[in-house]
Design a protein around this motif. Structure first.
Motif, mmCIF file in Angstrom:
data_model
loop_
_atom_site.group_PDB
_atom_site.id
_atom_site.type_symbol
_atom_site.label_atom_id
_atom_site.label_comp_id
_atom_site.label_asym_id
_atom_site.label_seq_id
_atom_site.Cartn_x
_atom_site.Cartn_y
_atom_site.Cartn_z
ATOM 1 N N LYS A 115 0.860 -1.179 0.000
ATOM 2 C CA LYS A 115 0.000 0.000 0.000
ATOM 3 C C LYS A 115 0.898 1.231 0.000
ATOM 4 N N ASP A 116 0.633 2.138 -0.915
ATOM 5 C CA ASP A 116 1.397 3.385 -1.007
ATOM 6 C C ASP A 116 2.899 3.126 -1.109
ATOM 7 N N GLN A 117 3.286 2.167 -1.907
ATOM 8 C CA GLN A 117 4.678 1.805 -2.174
ATOM 9 C C GLN A 117 5.402 1.175 -0.980
ATOM 10 N N VAL A 118 4.653 0.774 0.032
ATOM 11 C CA VAL A 118 5.228 0.127 1.209
ATOM 12 C C VAL A 118 4.748 -1.319 1.246
ATOM 13 N N GLY A 119 5.704 -2.253 1.226
ATOM 14 C CA GLY A 119 5.369 -3.659 1.359
ATOM 15 C C GLY A 119 5.362 -4.033 2.837
ATOM 16 N N LEU A 120 4.370 -4.805 3.237
ATOM 17 C CA LEU A 120 4.265 -5.243 4.628
ATOM 18 C C LEU A 120 4.232 -6.763 4.672
ATOM 19 N N ILE A 121 5.263 -7.337 5.298
ATOM 20 C CA ILE A 121 5.320 -8.778 5.537
ATOM 21 C C ILE A 121 4.901 -9.011 6.985
ATOM 22 N N THR A 122 3.887 -9.845 7.157
ATOM 23 C CA THR A 122 3.366 -10.104 8.504
ATOM 24 C C THR A 122 3.451 -11.593 8.806
ATOM 25 N N LEU A 123 4.145 -11.930 9.879
ATOM 26 C CA LEU A 123 4.151 -13.325 10.343
ATOM 27 C C LEU A 123 2.772 -13.623 10.902
ATOM 28 N N GLU A 174 9.449 -11.580 -5.175
ATOM 29 C CA GLU A 174 8.358 -10.742 -5.672
ATOM 30 C C GLU A 174 8.672 -9.255 -5.470
ATOM 31 N N VAL A 175 9.182 -8.910 -4.297
ATOM 32 C CA VAL A 175 9.540 -7.522 -3.996
ATOM 33 C C VAL A 175 10.640 -7.040 -4.940
ATOM 34 N N LYS A 176 11.612 -7.890 -5.171
ATOM 35 C CA LYS A 176 12.735 -7.525 -6.039
ATOM 36 C C LYS A 176 12.256 -7.164 -7.445
ATOM 37 N N GLU A 177 11.213 -7.829 -7.914
ATOM 38 C CA GLU A 177 10.694 -7.597 -9.262
ATOM 39 C C GLU A 177 9.692 -6.443 -9.326
ATOM 40 N N ASP A 178 9.218 -5.956 -8.191
ATOM 41 C CA ASP A 178 8.187 -4.915 -8.160
ATOM 42 C C ASP A 178 8.822 -3.548 -7.918
ATOM 43 N N ALA A 179 8.960 -2.767 -8.962
ATOM 44 C CA ALA A 179 9.591 -1.448 -8.852
ATOM 45 C C ALA A 179 8.752 -0.468 -8.038
ATOM 46 N N GLN A 180 7.488 -0.785 -7.807
ATOM 47 C CA GLN A 180 6.624 0.111 -7.042
ATOM 48 C C GLN A 180 6.895 0.051 -5.531
ATOM 49 N N VAL A 181 7.464 -1.049 -5.066
ATOM 50 C CA VAL A 181 7.750 -1.191 -3.629
ATOM 51 C C VAL A 181 9.029 -0.430 -3.315
ATOM 52 N N ARG A 182 8.898 0.598 -2.475
ATOM 53 C CA ARG A 182 10.034 1.447 -2.110
ATOM 54 C C ARG A 182 10.536 1.162 -0.702
ATOM 55 N N CYS A 183 9.723 0.474 0.098
ATOM 56 C CA CYS A 183 10.068 0.202 1.495
ATOM 57 C C CYS A 183 9.420 -1.119 1.882
ATOM 58 N N LEU A 184 10.104 -1.894 2.699
ATOM 59 C CA LEU A 184 9.580 -3.176 3.156
ATOM 60 C C LEU A 184 9.597 -3.192 4.682
ATOM 61 N N VAL A 185 8.447 -3.500 5.271
ATOM 62 C CA VAL A 185 8.297 -3.516 6.725
ATOM 63 C C VAL A 185 7.913 -4.926 7.148
ATOM 64 N N HIS A 186 8.480 -5.362 8.264
ATOM 65 C CA HIS A 186 8.207 -6.693 8.802
ATOM 66 C C HIS A 186 7.502 -6.546 10.138
ATOM 67 N N GLY A 187 6.478 -7.351 10.356
ATOM 68 C CA GLY A 187 5.764 -7.312 11.634
ATOM 69 C C GLY A 187 5.141 -8.663 11.921
#
Length: 82
Positions: A11-19, A42-55
């Motif tokens: 969402k809004d160029q932020v990827g969120l990985i949730t355990l 998947e993230v590596k191939e997606d130019a729209q993802v500018r930030c990745l957050v883990h939670g």
């Protein structure tokens, strides 16, 4: 790849990985690593993802443990701080 141990949203160029294994305090097993690897590709191939957050789904259980035979030892694990 169907995911059971994690969820991934963007969402809004932020990827969120949730355990998503609160019943076992988000213990990481081989399947979890496979799902994380797939998401990272998947993230590596997606130019729209500018930030990745883990939670984790349950903020009170934001601790990651390993659940891999051969790696179990007292105190072994990765604790992620919010």
């Amino acid at each position: 790849m169907e995911r059971h141990d994690i969820t991934y949203t963007v969402k809004d160029q932020v990827g969120l990985i949730t355990l998503n294994r609160p019943a076992v305090l988000n213990a990481v097993r081989r399947e979890t690593w496979a799902e994380l690897s797939a998401v990272m590709r998947e993230v590596k191939e997606d130019a729209q993802v500018r930030c990745l957050v883990h939670g984790s789904r349950d903020l009170h259980q934001h601790r990651v443990n390993t659940n891999l035979p051969g790696l179990r030892s007292p105190g072994h694990g990765l604790v992620l701080l919010p």
